[in-house]
Design a protein around this motif. Structure first.
Motif, short mmCIF file in Angstrom:
data_model
loop_
_atom_site.label_atom_id
_atom_site.label_comp_id
_atom_site.label_asym_id
_atom_site.label_seq_id
_atom_site.Cartn_x
_atom_site.Cartn_y
_atom_site.Cartn_z
N VAL A 278 0.87 -1.19 0.00
CA VAL A 278 0.00 0.00 0.00
C VAL A 278 0.90 1.23 0.00
CG1 VAL A 278 -1.95 -1.06 1.20
CG2 VAL A 278 -0.15 0.06 2.54
N VAL A 279 0.35 2.36 -0.43
CA VAL A 279 1.14 3.59 -0.38
C VAL A 279 1.13 4.12 1.05
CG1 VAL A 279 0.76 4.20 -2.80
CG2 VAL A 279 -0.80 5.06 -1.04
N THR A 280 2.01 5.07 1.30
CA THR A 280 2.14 5.62 2.66
C THR A 280 0.82 6.22 3.15
OG1 THR A 280 3.30 7.24 4.03
CG2 THR A 280 2.98 7.81 1.72
N GLU A 281 0.63 6.17 4.45
CA GLU A 281 -0.58 6.74 5.04
C GLU A 281 -0.46 8.26 5.18
OE1 GLU A 281 1.80 5.19 6.46
OE2 GLU A 281 2.02 5.57 8.60
N GLY A 282 0.76 8.80 5.00
CA GLY A 282 0.94 10.24 5.20
C GLY A 282 0.88 10.57 6.69
N ASP A 283 0.34 11.73 7.00
CA ASP A 283 0.26 12.18 8.39
C ASP A 283 -1.00 11.58 9.04
OD1 ASP A 283 0.11 13.44 10.78
OD2 ASP A 283 0.01 15.49 9.98
N PRO A 284 -0.83 10.66 10.02
CA PRO A 284 -2.00 10.01 10.62
C PRO A 284 -2.96 11.02 11.25
CG PRO A 284 0.04 8.95 11.34
CD PRO A 284 0.43 10.19 10.59
N ALA A 285 -2.45 12.19 11.63
CA ALA A 285 -3.30 13.20 12.26
C ALA A 285 -4.36 13.72 11.30
CB ALA A 285 -2.44 14.35 12.78
N GLU A 286 -4.10 13.59 10.02
CA GLU A 286 -5.08 14.06 9.04
C GLU A 286 -6.22 13.08 8.82
OE1 GLU A 286 -3.68 15.65 5.42
OE2 GLU A 286 -2.09 16.81 6.35
N TRP A 287 -6.08 11.89 9.38
CA TRP A 287 -7.12 10.87 9.21
C TRP A 287 -8.16 11.00 10.31
CZ3 TRP A 287 -7.03 6.22 5.96
CH2 TRP A 287 -5.99 6.21 5.03
N THR A 288 -9.42 10.80 9.97
CA THR A 288 -10.48 10.78 10.98
C THR A 288 -10.43 9.46 11.73
OG1 THR A 288 -11.79 12.06 9.41
CG2 THR A 288 -12.95 11.16 11.33
N TRP A 289 -10.07 8.39 11.02
CA TRP A 289 -9.94 7.07 11.63
C TRP A 289 -8.49 6.63 11.50
CZ3 TRP A 289 -13.94 8.61 8.52
CH2 TRP A 289 -15.19 8.66 9.13
N LEU B 147 -11.34 7.11 -7.29
CA LEU B 147 -10.67 8.36 -6.93
C LEU B 147 -10.11 8.35 -5.50
CD1 LEU B 147 -13.25 10.87 -8.45
CD2 LEU B 147 -11.12 10.03 -9.46
N ILE B 148 -10.48 7.32 -4.74
CA ILE B 148 -10.16 7.28 -3.32
C ILE B 148 -8.73 6.84 -2.99
CG2 ILE B 148 -10.71 5.84 -1.28
CD1 ILE B 148 -12.45 8.35 -1.65
N PRO B 149 -8.13 5.95 -3.80
CA PRO B 149 -6.79 5.46 -3.45
C PRO B 149 -5.79 6.59 -3.24
CG PRO B 149 -7.69 4.11 -5.19
CD PRO B 149 -8.66 5.23 -4.97
N HIS B 150 -4.88 6.37 -2.31
CA HIS B 150 -3.76 7.26 -2.01
C HIS B 150 -4.21 8.52 -1.26
CE1 HIS B 150 -1.25 5.33 -5.54
NE2 HIS B 150 -2.02 4.46 -4.92
N GLN B 151 -5.50 8.64 -0.93
CA GLN B 151 -5.95 9.80 -0.16
C GLN B 151 -6.04 9.45 1.32
OE1 GLN B 151 -9.60 11.46 -1.61
NE2 GLN B 151 -8.94 11.51 -3.74
N VAL B 152 -6.21 10.49 2.18
CA VAL B 152 -6.52 10.21 3.59
C VAL B 152 -7.98 9.75 3.65
CG1 VAL B 152 -4.85 11.89 4.48
CG2 VAL B 152 -7.22 12.58 4.16
#
Ligand code: ZN
Length: 409
Positions: free
Chosen positions: A91-102, A378-383
């Motif tokens: 999978v691609v990186t999750e990025g900044d976990p703080a930007e995720w709601t879950w 369109l959802i892949p790779h997004q938060v």
């Protein structure tokens, strides 16, 4: 009970959901240099699951800590085909976990959606493929032919997993493949291709106060950039029009003069070298030689317009050509029947905007591939990546019935 209804009765919606969640909870972002940052753990989970279900299993160590896991039932024989249900474990990186709601690897189930990195791209598609193939074993239906589930590594980068697979016997004998990438369960017969071309201009270094003493490669880049729309136009002419995909595009993405590692940029120095990277996206209709010829033309035009320069190009990555299969292909016909019976609706057709592991299967083996899987494209790779539970369950049913139909035909 018919084989078809037996298969459907064996696919348990809760199990597909829980398997998807279990796969998401095992992070598999590839991080070079970090021994924990590979697909190894999720691959081991898939291997254990397939073995418990009774699949024959092959593990291909493609690179250290990066194994392809291949499970199959049935055998290929004269008049009996081999069909691959293909997924990737990275999978691609999750990025900044703080930007995720879950939490990105929590696989929370909220209002009929599973949230997490890989929910759509593509642990749900992989889970659906695993459950679909296992349904044959559980329902006691021996496929007429070989049904293969492939959980491959490194789709998001160099595609080393599929590149390895196509060199091995189980890969070379494949007759067709369903790529389980997120396409809202549409039947995608086309995928765009991508070529990254680095065009390098060599001039002559000189003092910025005395430009006449040198040959400025940056000015020549300007000529190349002005040629880009014409190149795009020629490619659009050479490629087939597609109902589902944008026409070819040529987009400059990196400009460097001097390039990193070749020189140090200085305000008063004309560099010896400058380069531009072109991101070329294609639809079907042009082959590798055709693209090479077009890029050569751009180089020669630039040389003609800029006396004293030398212009060359090189591919940054290996070519990923556009792919297209005909509606009359047995695999497509099987999937049309599969969607009708599994989802109780007419099939929807679509196209894949980027390339997938299927690109390599098509280019290297020449086999028909269809991309079809759960998740909004369109959802892949997004938060807050998510997948709808109903789509995942529907995908498992589609895979099982399409495989039944394809292998029986
Ligand atoms: Zn993917």
């Amino acid at each position: 009970m018919t084989a078809l209804s037996k298969l459907l009765a064996t696919i348990d919606a809760d199990e597909v959901v829980e398997l998807t969640r279990a796969l998401i909870r095992i992070p598999s972002v590839y991080r070079p240099g970090d021994p924990e940052g590979t697909e190894a753990r999720v691959a081991a989970f898939v291997e254990g699951w397939l073995r418990r279900e009774g699949f024959a299993v092959l593990v291909q160590e493609v690179a250290p800590g990066r194994p392809n896991v291949i499970g199959w039932i049935g055998e290929k024989a004269p008049g009996r085909k081999s069909l691959l249900l293909e997924g990737h474990t990275d999978v691609v990186t999750e990025g900044d976990p703080a930007e995720w709601t879950w939490p990105p690897f929590g696989a929370e189930l909220v209002d009929g959606r599973i949230y997490g990195r890989g929910a759509a791209d593509m642990k749900s598609g992989l889970a659906a493929a695993m459950v679909a193939a296992a349904a044959f074993i559980r329902a006691g239906i021996a496929p007429k032919g070989k049904l293969v589930v492939g959980a491959l590594v490194d789709e998001e980068d160099g595609m080393i997993g599929v590149r390895h697979l196509v060199t091995t016997p189980i890969g070379r004998e494949l007759d067709a493949a369903i790529i389980c990438e997120p396409e809202e369960n549409e039947i995608c017969l086309e995928q765009r291709g991508v070529v990254w071309a680095r065009v390098r201009v060599r001039g002559k270094m000189a003092h910025g106060a005395m430009p006449e003493a040198g040959v400025n490669p940056i000015s020549c880049l300007g000529v190349i950039l002005r040629e880009v729309p014409a190149l795009e136009k020629r490619l659009r002419k050479a490629c087939q029009r597609s109902r589902h995909l944008r026409p070819p595009t040529v987009t400059p993405t990196i400009i460097q003069g001097p390039p990193r590692g070749v020189g140090v940029p200085q305000s008063n120095v004309i560099p010896a070298v400058a380069e531009v990277t072109l991101d070329v996206r294609l639809t079907a209709g042009i082959d590798a030689d055709g693209i090479r010829a077009e890029l050569e033309t751009v180089c020669r035009q630039a040389e003609g317009a800029c006396p004293g320069v030398k212009v060359e190009w090189e591919p940054v990555n290996s070519f990923r050509l556009a792919t297209r299969v005909d509606k009359s292909e047995a695999l497509v016909q099987a999937m049309i029947r599969g969607v009708r019976r599994a989802a109780g609706r007419a099939p929807r057709f679509g196209g894949v905007p980027g390339s997938t592991d299927g690109t390599i299967l098509r280019m290297e083996l020449g086999i028909p591939i269809v991309t079809c899987g759960p998740g909004n494209r369109l959802i892949p790779h997004q938060v807050n990546e998510y997948v709808d539970v109903t789509e995942v369950v529907e995908a498992a049913r589609i895979y099982a019935l399409s495989a039944l139909s394809y292998l029986e035909a």
